[in-house]
Design a protein around this motif. Sequence first.
Motif, PDB file in Angstrom:
ATOM      1  N   ASN A 270       6.751 -89.301  14.183  1.00 28.27           N
ATOM      2  CA  ASN A 270       6.607 -88.412  15.346  1.00 28.27           C
ATOM      3  C   ASN A 270       7.312 -88.939  16.592  1.00 28.27           C
ATOM      4  OD1 ASN A 270       4.925 -86.475  13.988  1.00 28.27           O
ATOM      5  ND2 ASN A 270       3.259 -87.980  14.110  1.00 28.27           N
ATOM      6  N   ALA A 271       8.069 -90.015  16.418  1.00 31.60           N
ATOM      7  CA  ALA A 271       8.767 -90.629  17.558  1.00 31.60           C
ATOM      8  C   ALA A 271       9.890 -89.725  18.058  1.00 31.60           C
ATOM      9  CB  ALA A 271       9.321 -91.988  17.152  1.00 31.60           C
ATOM     10  N   ARG A 272      10.192 -89.849  19.349  1.00 29.53           N
ATOM     11  CA  ARG A 272      11.358 -89.180  19.937  1.00 29.53           C
ATOM     12  C   ARG A 272      12.557 -90.096  19.702  1.00 29.53           C
ATOM     13  NH1 ARG A 272       9.274 -89.253  25.847  1.00 29.53           N
ATOM     14  NH2 ARG A 272       8.678 -91.297  25.015  1.00 29.53           N
ATOM     15  N   VAL A 273      13.505 -89.648  18.883  1.00 27.42           N
ATOM     16  CA  VAL A 273      14.578 -90.528  18.394  1.00 27.42           C
ATOM     17  C   VAL A 273      15.935 -90.075  18.933  1.00 27.42           C
ATOM     18  CG1 VAL A 273      15.684 -91.537  16.363  1.00 27.42           C
ATOM     19  CG2 VAL A 273      13.245 -90.904  16.283  1.00 27.42           C
ATOM     20  N   LEU A 274      16.703 -91.034  19.434  1.00 26.28           N
ATOM     21  CA  LEU A 274      18.092 -90.795  19.835  1.00 26.28           C
ATOM     22  C   LEU A 274      19.004 -91.651  18.979  1.00 26.28           C
ATOM     23  CD1 LEU A 274      20.364 -89.722  21.728  1.00 26.28           C
ATOM     24  CD2 LEU A 274      19.889 -91.688  23.219  1.00 26.28           C
ATOM     25  N   GLU A 275      19.946 -91.012  18.306  1.00 25.88           N
ATOM     26  CA  GLU A 275      20.991 -91.740  17.574  1.00 25.88           C
ATOM     27  C   GLU A 275      22.291 -91.618  18.351  1.00 25.88           C
ATOM     28  OE1 GLU A 275      23.282 -91.914  13.241  1.00 25.88           O
ATOM     29  OE2 GLU A 275      22.148 -90.124  13.805  1.00 25.88           O
ATOM     30  N   TYR A 288      17.402 -87.953   8.834  1.00 19.04           N
ATOM     31  CA  TYR A 288      17.071 -86.740   9.578  1.00 19.04           C
ATOM     32  C   TYR A 288      15.830 -86.013   9.066  1.00 19.04           C
ATOM     33  CZ  TYR A 288      18.975 -83.378   6.159  1.00 19.04           C
ATOM     34  OH  TYR A 288      19.198 -82.608   5.045  1.00 19.04           O
ATOM     35  N   LYS A 289      15.494 -86.199   7.790  1.00 18.91           N
ATOM     36  CA  LYS A 289      14.323 -85.520   7.245  1.00 18.91           C
ATOM     37  C   LYS A 289      13.013 -86.225   7.599  1.00 18.91           C
ATOM     38  CE  LYS A 289      16.781 -83.517   3.282  1.00 18.91           C
ATOM     39  NZ  LYS A 289      16.880 -83.483   1.799  1.00 18.91           N
ATOM     40  N   ASP A 290      13.113 -87.429   8.154  1.00 23.44           N
ATOM     41  CA  ASP A 290      11.918 -88.244   8.379  1.00 23.44           C
ATOM     42  C   ASP A 290      11.394 -88.204   9.806  1.00 23.44           C
ATOM     43  OD1 ASP A 290      11.542 -89.692   5.709  1.00 23.44           O
ATOM     44  OD2 ASP A 290      13.660 -90.065   6.134  1.00 23.44           O
ATOM     45  N   PHE A 291      12.103 -87.507  10.705  1.00 24.77           N
ATOM     46  CA  PHE A 291      11.650 -87.449  12.093  1.00 24.77           C
ATOM     47  C   PHE A 291      11.589 -85.997  12.565  1.00 24.77           C
ATOM     48  CE2 PHE A 291      13.625 -91.647  11.660  1.00 24.77           C
ATOM     49  CZ  PHE A 291      12.586 -92.453  12.106  1.00 24.77           C
ATOM     50  N   THR A 292      10.555 -85.693  13.329  1.00 24.92           N
ATOM     51  CA  THR A 292      10.395 -84.330  13.846  1.00 24.92           C
ATOM     52  C   THR A 292      11.240 -84.085  15.086  1.00 24.92           C
ATOM     53  OG1 THR A 292       8.453 -85.074  15.095  1.00 24.92           O
ATOM     54  CG2 THR A 292       8.064 -84.090  12.917  1.00 24.92           C
ATOM     55  N   GLU A 293      11.567 -85.168  15.833  1.00 28.54           N
ATOM     56  CA  GLU A 293      12.388 -85.049  17.046  1.00 28.54           C
ATOM     57  C   GLU A 293      13.555 -86.028  16.977  1.00 28.54           C
ATOM     58  OE1 GLU A 293      10.596 -84.582  21.014  1.00 28.54           O
ATOM     59  OE2 GLU A 293       8.653 -84.756  20.001  1.00 28.54           O
ATOM     60  N   LEU A 294      14.657 -85.592  16.397  1.00 26.10           N
ATOM     61  CA  LEU A 294      15.850 -86.437  16.279  1.00 26.10           C
ATOM     62  C   LEU A 294      17.012 -85.794  17.026  1.00 26.10           C
ATOM     63  CD1 LEU A 294      17.588 -88.739  15.113  1.00 26.10           C
ATOM     64  CD2 LEU A 294      17.873 -87.358  13.040  1.00 26.10           C
ATOM     65  N   GLU A 295      17.604 -86.558  17.925  1.00 25.51           N
ATOM     66  CA  GLU A 295      18.807 -86.118  18.641  1.00 25.51           C
ATOM     67  C   GLU A 295      19.966 -87.015  18.223  1.00 25.51           C
ATOM     68  OE1 GLU A 295      20.360 -85.112  23.194  1.00 25.51           O
ATOM     69  OE2 GLU A 295      18.425 -86.109  22.893  1.00 25.51           O
ATOM     70  N   SER A 296      20.919 -86.442  17.505  1.00 22.05           N
ATOM     71  CA  SER A 296      22.113 -87.180  17.092  1.00 22.05           C
ATOM     72  C   SER A 296      23.241 -86.864  18.066  1.00 22.05           C
ATOM     73  CB  SER A 296      22.525 -86.797  15.678  1.00 22.05           C
ATOM     74  OG  SER A 296      21.592 -87.295  14.748  1.00 22.05           O
ATOM     75  N   SER A 297      24.018 -87.873  18.413  1.00 21.95           N
ATOM     76  CA  SER A 297      25.023 -87.671  19.463  1.00 21.95           C
ATOM     77  C   SER A 297      26.301 -88.439  19.178  1.00 21.95           C
ATOM     78  CB  SER A 297      24.456 -88.120  20.818  1.00 21.95           C
ATOM     79  OG  SER A 297      24.241 -89.526  20.828  1.00 21.95           O
ATOM     80  N   ASP A 298      27.366 -87.993  19.817  1.00 26.73           N
ATOM     81  CA  ASP A 298      28.645 -88.687  19.785  1.00 26.73           C
ATOM     82  C   ASP A 298      29.431 -88.235  21.008  1.00 26.73           C
ATOM     83  OD1 ASP A 298      30.037 -90.389  17.375  1.00 26.73           O
ATOM     84  OD2 ASP A 298      31.522 -89.482  18.693  1.00 26.73           O
ATOM     85  N   TYR A 299      30.530 -88.950  21.304  1.00 23.01           N
ATOM     86  CA  TYR A 299      31.353 -88.568  22.450  1.00 23.01           C
ATOM     87  C   TYR A 299      32.610 -87.815  22.017  1.00 23.01           C
ATOM     88  CZ  TYR A 299      33.295 -88.828  27.152  1.00 23.01           C
ATOM     89  OH  TYR A 299      33.790 -88.498  28.386  1.00 23.01           O
ATOM     90  N   SER A 300      32.881 -87.825  20.712  1.00 25.79           N
ATOM     91  CA  SER A 300      34.063 -87.146  20.171  1.00 25.79           C
ATOM     92  C   SER A 300      33.715 -85.707  19.813  1.00 25.79           C
ATOM     93  CB  SER A 300      34.570 -87.884  18.932  1.00 25.79           C
ATOM     94  OG  SER A 300      35.363 -87.040  18.124  1.00 25.79           O
ATOM     95  N   ASP A 301      34.480 -84.755  20.340  1.00 26.26           N
ATOM     96  CA  ASP A 301      34.233 -83.338  20.055  1.00 26.26           C
ATOM     97  C   ASP A 301      34.390 -83.021  18.571  1.00 26.26           C
ATOM     98  OD1 ASP A 301      33.699 -82.645  22.720  1.00 26.26           O
ATOM     99  OD2 ASP A 301      35.827 -82.382  23.169  1.00 26.26           O
ATOM    100  N   SER A 314      19.380 -77.474  10.211  1.00 26.11           N
ATOM    101  CA  SER A 314      18.363 -78.534  10.240  1.00 26.11           C
ATOM    102  C   SER A 314      17.678 -78.545  11.607  1.00 26.11           C
ATOM    103  CB  SER A 314      19.007 -79.890   9.967  1.00 26.11           C
ATOM    104  OG  SER A 314      19.795 -80.283  11.079  1.00 26.11           O
ATOM    105  N   ASN A 315      16.686 -79.435  11.744  1.00 23.32           N
ATOM    106  CA  ASN A 315      15.948 -79.521  13.011  1.00 23.32           C
ATOM    107  C   ASN A 315      16.582 -80.507  13.988  1.00 23.32           C
ATOM    108  OD1 ASN A 315      15.360 -81.791  11.507  1.00 23.32           O
ATOM    109  ND2 ASN A 315      13.286 -81.999  12.313  1.00 23.32           N
ATOM    110  N   ILE A 316      17.772 -80.990  13.677  1.00 17.72           N
ATOM    111  CA  ILE A 316      18.421 -81.990  14.538  1.00 17.72           C
ATOM    112  C   ILE A 316      18.977 -81.335  15.796  1.00 17.72           C
ATOM    113  CG2 ILE A 316      20.275 -83.700  14.692  1.00 17.72           C
ATOM    114  CD1 ILE A 316      20.203 -83.971  11.698  1.00 17.72           C
ATOM    115  N   LYS A 317      18.795 -82.007  16.922  1.00 14.22           N
ATOM    116  CA  LYS A 317      19.477 -81.616  18.152  1.00 14.22           C
ATOM    117  C   LYS A 317      20.762 -82.434  18.226  1.00 14.22           C
ATOM    118  CE  LYS A 317      19.042 -81.515  23.197  1.00 14.22           C
ATOM    119  NZ  LYS A 317      18.197 -81.886  24.362  1.00 14.22           N
ATOM    120  N   ILE A 318      21.902 -81.762  18.381  1.00 19.40           N
ATOM    121  CA  ILE A 318      23.195 -82.453  18.415  1.00 19.40           C
ATOM    122  C   ILE A 318      23.768 -82.360  19.827  1.00 19.40           C
ATOM    123  CG2 ILE A 318      25.553 -82.456  17.514  1.00 19.40           C
ATOM    124  CD1 ILE A 318      24.386 -81.455  14.855  1.00 19.40           C
ATOM    125  N   SER A 319      24.113 -83.512  20.400  1.00 20.12           N
ATOM    126  CA  SER A 319      24.535 -83.564  21.806  1.00 20.12           C
ATOM    127  C   SER A 319      25.771 -84.433  21.978  1.00 20.12           C
ATOM    128  CB  SER A 319      23.412 -84.142  22.683  1.00 20.12           C
ATOM    129  OG  SER A 319      22.204 -83.443  22.504  1.00 20.12           O
TER     130      SER A 319
END
Length: 432
Positions: A270-275, A288-301, A314-319
Amino acid sequence: MVSIIKRQILPTFIISWVFWIGLAILTRNGDIEPLKFPGIILLFLGGFTPTIVAIYNYGDIKNIFKYLRNGKIDKKLISIFHIIIFLGALISSKGDIEKSLPILLITWLLMTIVLGGNEELLWRGILLDSFMKKARFIPSNIIIGIIWGFWHLPLFLIEGFNKIPFPFFILSSIALSIILSFIRYRGNIISAMVFHGLINTVFNSFNIVNPFGLLISQLILLIYSIYKAREVDEKDNVWDKVADIYDKILENDRPAYRKIGKNINKLDKNARVLELCSGTGILTEYIYKDFTELESSDYSDEMLRELKTKFSGSNIKISKIDCMNIDREDKTYDIVIIANALHIVPDADLTVKEIRRVLDDSGIFIAATFLRENSLKQRLMNKILKLAGIETYNSWTFKEYKEFFENRNWEIIRSEKIPSKFPIGYLELKKK
């Protein structure tokens, strides 16, 4: 590359060469003169072909002028480039200009819009953008310069039209392509068009008696453009270029990523996770299937585009996040992950400070990165990566890696050296 040849290069060569070879045959037979009607029409149609091909490939005619104007213009630098060429032309011609100032300016305008500068929409526009997705600035322009030079080949079949040896013309095309592309990146495509127009105007309107001045002026601009090429490569994100093959590059490292994923799977679901620096989501696949709040990110478009395609639905937030400037509030996350990126981050200290800021006081920081080995294989790999535009800014042994964090007020709660193509140092950390 095959698509670039089929859609951009071949049509340009075929259509232009039909007009120009036809002109060469007709002028050799004495039927017409190249710079008089109707010869000049054939000359113009061949020269305008790159523009037509570029517009066709761009596809969006309504926004073509926006594309031409796109970019922040460094007015001072581009003005200096023009002045240097103009001074070189004055030296080479000893001030002997064949046209009056109004006629000279009109000639420059025509050379920019329809008699040379128009080509830039293809060569330093559409084609350069295509090459820069796969290669760095200098190699891209060497190839484009050679292509551009050979495109002019039929003009050398027209008697008296070109007075310099063709091999020298190819070298000149490469040099000028580097200069024009640098101007494009420090301005826009219109900037390159205007400079191209000036070059053509100089050779058309100045009585060049000694090429020394022009050669020196172009050499100065070439050296400066090469010296500053790294800025262009950094502006044009190298990770965008490798996004579509990134999974293949790291295919042999998947077992290590799987191992890192298993370690992370044991943490609070249930952790708030930032990758951070997720790339195409190789590690994301295992967590990604193991966390309810996962934000995956990168700087490359392009990396983000791959991420969005891979994890659509999926439930991932991508930023889009710069790991050295994380645009989030303090203590936003319970877990922050950065895997196999700290060694290529320009400022690891700043990155770690930013992670500390956005991590909750009771949170966990997962830091995994490739470690230094004094092996020939790793040294060769670093050389190859550097040539590709990927700099290794930080290099640690496992002991040094752990000391790096301990010296920055982090407590190591778990450490593991994971076997891979090159060993990976895996750390779980919390704030002291």
